[in-house]
Design a protein around this motif. Sequence first.
Motif, mmCIF file in Angstrom:
data_model
loop_
_atom_site.group_PDB
_atom_site.id
_atom_site.type_symbol
_atom_site.label_atom_id
_atom_site.label_comp_id
_atom_site.label_asym_id
_atom_site.label_seq_id
_atom_site.Cartn_x
_atom_site.Cartn_y
_atom_site.Cartn_z
ATOM 1 N N ILE A 230 -12.347 -2.502 55.887
ATOM 2 C CA ILE A 230 -12.656 -1.161 56.394
ATOM 3 C C ILE A 230 -11.526 -0.227 55.988
ATOM 4 O O ILE A 230 -10.345 -0.564 56.120
ATOM 5 N N GLN A 231 -11.871 0.916 55.464
ATOM 6 C CA GLN A 231 -10.854 1.860 55.009
ATOM 7 C C GLN A 231 -10.280 2.624 56.208
ATOM 8 O O GLN A 231 -11.019 3.223 56.989
ATOM 9 N N ARG A 232 -8.960 2.541 56.355
ATOM 10 C CA ARG A 232 -8.281 3.307 57.411
ATOM 11 C C ARG A 232 -7.436 4.379 56.755
ATOM 12 O O ARG A 232 -6.567 4.083 55.945
ATOM 13 N N TYR A 233 -7.695 5.633 57.122
ATOM 14 C CA TYR A 233 -6.978 6.743 56.496
ATOM 15 C C TYR A 233 -5.611 6.913 57.138
ATOM 16 O O TYR A 233 -5.492 7.090 58.351
ATOM 17 N N LYS A 234 -4.577 6.841 56.335
ATOM 18 C CA LYS A 234 -3.232 7.152 56.821
ATOM 19 C C LYS A 234 -2.984 8.658 56.844
ATOM 20 O O LYS A 234 -2.127 9.146 57.559
ATOM 21 N N GLY A 235 -3.741 9.382 56.031
ATOM 22 C CA GLY A 235 -3.551 10.830 55.982
ATOM 23 C C GLY A 235 -4.681 11.488 55.229
ATOM 24 O O GLY A 235 -5.515 10.832 54.594
ATOM 25 N N LEU A 236 -4.687 12.815 55.262
ATOM 26 C CA LEU A 236 -5.730 13.569 54.578
ATOM 27 C C LEU A 236 -5.684 13.360 53.074
ATOM 28 O O LEU A 236 -6.697 13.427 52.384
ATOM 29 N N GLY A 237 -4.480 13.102 52.549
ATOM 30 C CA GLY A 237 -4.321 12.936 51.113
ATOM 31 C C GLY A 237 -5.013 11.710 50.571
ATOM 32 O O GLY A 237 -5.219 11.592 49.360
ATOM 33 N N GLU A 238 -5.367 10.733 51.448
ATOM 34 C CA GLU A 238 -6.029 9.521 50.992
ATOM 35 C C GLU A 238 -7.525 9.729 50.778
ATOM 36 O O GLU A 238 -8.201 8.876 50.223
ATOM 37 N N ALA B 295 -12.159 14.402 47.497
ATOM 38 C CA ALA B 295 -12.629 15.750 47.842
ATOM 39 C C ALA B 295 -13.958 15.724 48.591
ATOM 40 O O ALA B 295 -14.161 16.463 49.556
ATOM 41 N N ASP B 296 -14.877 14.836 48.155
ATOM 42 C CA ASP B 296 -16.184 14.777 48.815
ATOM 43 C C ASP B 296 -16.047 14.343 50.267
ATOM 44 O O ASP B 296 -16.689 14.885 51.165
ATOM 45 N N GLN B 297 -15.205 13.346 50.495
ATOM 46 C CA GLN B 297 -15.012 12.860 51.857
ATOM 47 C C GLN B 297 -14.357 13.928 52.738
ATOM 48 O O GLN B 297 -14.742 14.129 53.896
ATOM 49 N N LEU B 298 -13.370 14.631 52.208
ATOM 50 C CA LEU B 298 -12.684 15.665 52.978
ATOM 51 C C LEU B 298 -13.628 16.819 53.294
ATOM 52 O O LEU B 298 -13.635 17.356 54.410
ATOM 53 N N ALA B 299 -14.441 17.209 52.316
ATOM 54 C CA ALA B 299 -15.401 18.296 52.545
ATOM 55 C C ALA B 299 -16.408 17.896 53.607
ATOM 56 O O ALA B 299 -16.731 18.668 54.520
ATOM 57 N N GLU B 300 -16.897 16.661 53.513
ATOM 58 C CA GLU B 300 -17.931 16.198 54.438
ATOM 59 C C GLU B 300 -17.427 16.099 55.869
ATOM 60 O O GLU B 300 -18.130 16.429 56.822
ATOM 61 N N THR B 301 -16.197 15.619 56.040
ATOM 62 C CA THR B 301 -15.699 15.336 57.394
ATOM 63 C C THR B 301 -14.922 16.479 58.020
ATOM 64 O O THR B 301 -14.866 16.586 59.246
ATOM 65 N N THR B 302 -14.322 17.335 57.215
ATOM 66 C CA THR B 302 -13.348 18.280 57.763
ATOM 67 C C THR B 302 -13.576 19.729 57.372
ATOM 68 O O THR B 302 -13.193 20.641 58.119
ATOM 69 N N MET B 303 -14.208 19.991 56.212
ATOM 70 C CA MET B 303 -14.235 21.360 55.718
ATOM 71 C C MET B 303 -15.623 21.978 55.604
ATOM 72 O O MET B 303 -15.768 23.195 55.700
ATOM 73 N N ASP B 304 -16.641 21.180 55.408
ATOM 74 C CA ASP B 304 -17.997 21.715 55.262
ATOM 75 C C ASP B 304 -18.534 22.132 56.631
ATOM 76 O O ASP B 304 -18.712 21.283 57.518
ATOM 77 N N PRO B 305 -18.787 23.434 56.852
ATOM 78 C CA PRO B 305 -19.235 23.899 58.169
ATOM 79 C C PRO B 305 -20.496 23.209 58.673
ATOM 80 O O PRO B 305 -20.706 23.103 59.884
ATOM 81 N N GLY B 306 -21.321 22.719 57.759
ATOM 82 C CA GLY B 306 -22.566 22.072 58.170
ATOM 83 C C GLY B 306 -22.379 20.663 58.690
ATOM 84 O O GLY B 306 -23.243 20.137 59.394
ATOM 85 N N ARG B 307 -21.243 20.022 58.362
ATOM 86 C CA ARG B 307 -21.075 18.609 58.732
ATOM 87 C C ARG B 307 -19.759 18.307 59.452
ATOM 88 O O ARG B 307 -19.613 17.243 60.038
#
Length: 715
Positions: free
Chosen positions: A645-653, A656-668
């Motif tokens: 299972i992938q555990r994120y140590k930070g946003l840098g890991e 772009a698609d994952q960051l947009a989906e979880t943190t930046m895309d207003p729809g998601r």
Amino acid sequence: MSAEPVDPAASPAGRRPAKKEPDGYTAAHLLVLEGLEAVRKRPGMYIGSTDSRGLMHCLWEIIDNSVDEALGEHCSRIVVVLHADSSVEVRDDGRGIPVDVEPRTGLSGVEVVFTHLHAGGKFGGGSYSASGGLHGVGASVVNALSARLDVEVDRGGKTHATSFRRGVPGRFAGEGPDAPFERTTGLEVVGRAKRGVTGTRVRYWADKQIFLKEAEFSYSDLVARARQTSFLVPGLSIVIRDERGLPGTPAEHGPHEETFRHDGGIGEFADFLAPDAPVTGVWRLQGTDHFRENVPVLDDDGHMTVTEVERQCDVDIAVRWGTGYETTVQSYVNIISTPKGGTHLAGFDAALLKVLRKQVEVNARRLKAGGKDDKIEKDDVLAGLTAVVTVRLAEPQFEGQTKEVLGTAAVRPIVARVVERELTAILTSAKRDEKQQSSMLLEKVVAEMKARVSARQHKETQRRKNALETSSLPAKLKDCRSDDVARTELFLVEGDSALGTANVARDSEYQALLPLRGKILNVQKASVADMLKNAECASIIQVVGAGSGRSFDVDAARYGKIVLMTDADVDGAHIRTLLLTLFFRYMRPLVDAGRVFAAVPPLHRIEVIGAGRKPNEVVYTYSDAELRRLLADLAKKGRRYKEPIQRYKGLGEMNADQLAETTMDPGRRTLRRVTIADAQGAEDVFELLMGNEVAPRKDFIVAGAAKLDRERIDA
């Protein structure tokens, strides 16, 4: 034959319109409101409004009559009871309202006070040298606006009583305002009072014909007023008892009672009001002066004669400066709050600025304050100031019955002289403590002045530049193209590594990025000048574009949302706390407006293997507990997932698609809005976690150590 002249008005072509008849408008149409009728007809003129605010004003009028007895040292205890039947009662152990007959009206003193406007013992200086009641209309106005009012007076070994119905004296045959009523005059002796016992008890039911249906007594306002008065009249005990059982109040589950008494006076009051750590102790500025004014005085024949009288004005002020920039100044005249100031506050402000300007000039070399722009302004002096300004004088002039502004002109120079003399003596004192505190105060004032100048210079360069202008914004800012403030978002990103991914993941039309290098300055401990010198803090303030501190203008902010995007670990939480401290202390209107958000990045990424030909499903979890629940659920359903299972140590890991989906895309995405439901509680938490006092923070950490999940420590 000579023709007779023709009257144009008589001819059809030149007729003038006939003058309209007065419709019988005579002196008989003029309405003369006598006695308390005027109060019932225009209640707003006397109490401001007929909502809860006006209802509370009536209660203040009765309480203030008892407090006036305490000011004259005739009363030591006041009890206010909010009864369950919507009535309110005020009891005191003062001298009691006079019960003998007033010769001019032939009525008892109690009836005169409660039925005649502009009647009382506070004219001409005979009974009260200083009082809150001034116009002689308080008790009579409350009576006029009450469906029932009962008065009991202990005096001369007897208990005297009478009642009123909408201002009319009489007797009620039963309890409550709807009991049968008989109109009578005079007081009735209803019992015996112990020798030496005196006092007044007033209980009334506000008239539902006058006040709005939703109007009710505010327990919190009553407690605040009682606490305030107990500070202003040292030694006076005020008891507040609530028997209403209203939901959401301390008396919800039964009668609730609180007692207030503060022997320390306004010095203790200033300490209570202060929102920040001290720079100076509480300094008392006291003095007395006299002035003369022409006032109408009642002579022996009952006539009002304009006479020049000498007045005494007592000034008592408590001042204290703290580390913050907020200003808390409360002013009072004879314990009556003057929220809109007046001549006493004008004198205080003028003298404060004059004295501190002079002291800064004298110490300019040591303070390094000799520049051409180094001129102390009022805001520099008021930053971090907590002050209680009180004056006492006979018959002060107020603007209106609500007494929000003092108008007596002679008070201004008296207060100014007292403040100038007393404050100069403290600032030039040779005593070690006062000398050290004075030095710290002057340094703070100069720092505020320099910070104001720096903030103004920042603000002048913070306007959004168009394509033809050179931008003075930080080079590391990745700005957006849109200038629609309601739509734009500024992400404060932790670290340059996350910036690269976020730059690809963002929508550059309306999303801007500002990377932060590590942990910013702890502004709860630092001075304003140090905060502005810090590169990260200065960049944030410059990019937000609305100034800082008292000069902050929320309408000038360049972005509609500020999003704090930090890693989902302990360091990220620390950085987020430091950023929130900055916004809370210096850009608080943004938080109040609900425009500050915290991004909620995931902690784990689980790829669930699809059944058959179904594609794999990606699920994000945001805590270890949530991960455990998800895995248990998958096991129960017999579904598999990819290991590890992938555990994120930070946003840098994230890509772009994952960051947009979880943190930046207003729809998601998921954003957590930062709000201040309890501003004082938030202030206390910030001071505990980020302030100068180490001991309380250590106790907090030790007390919570057992609750710490050791697995969350990033070591």
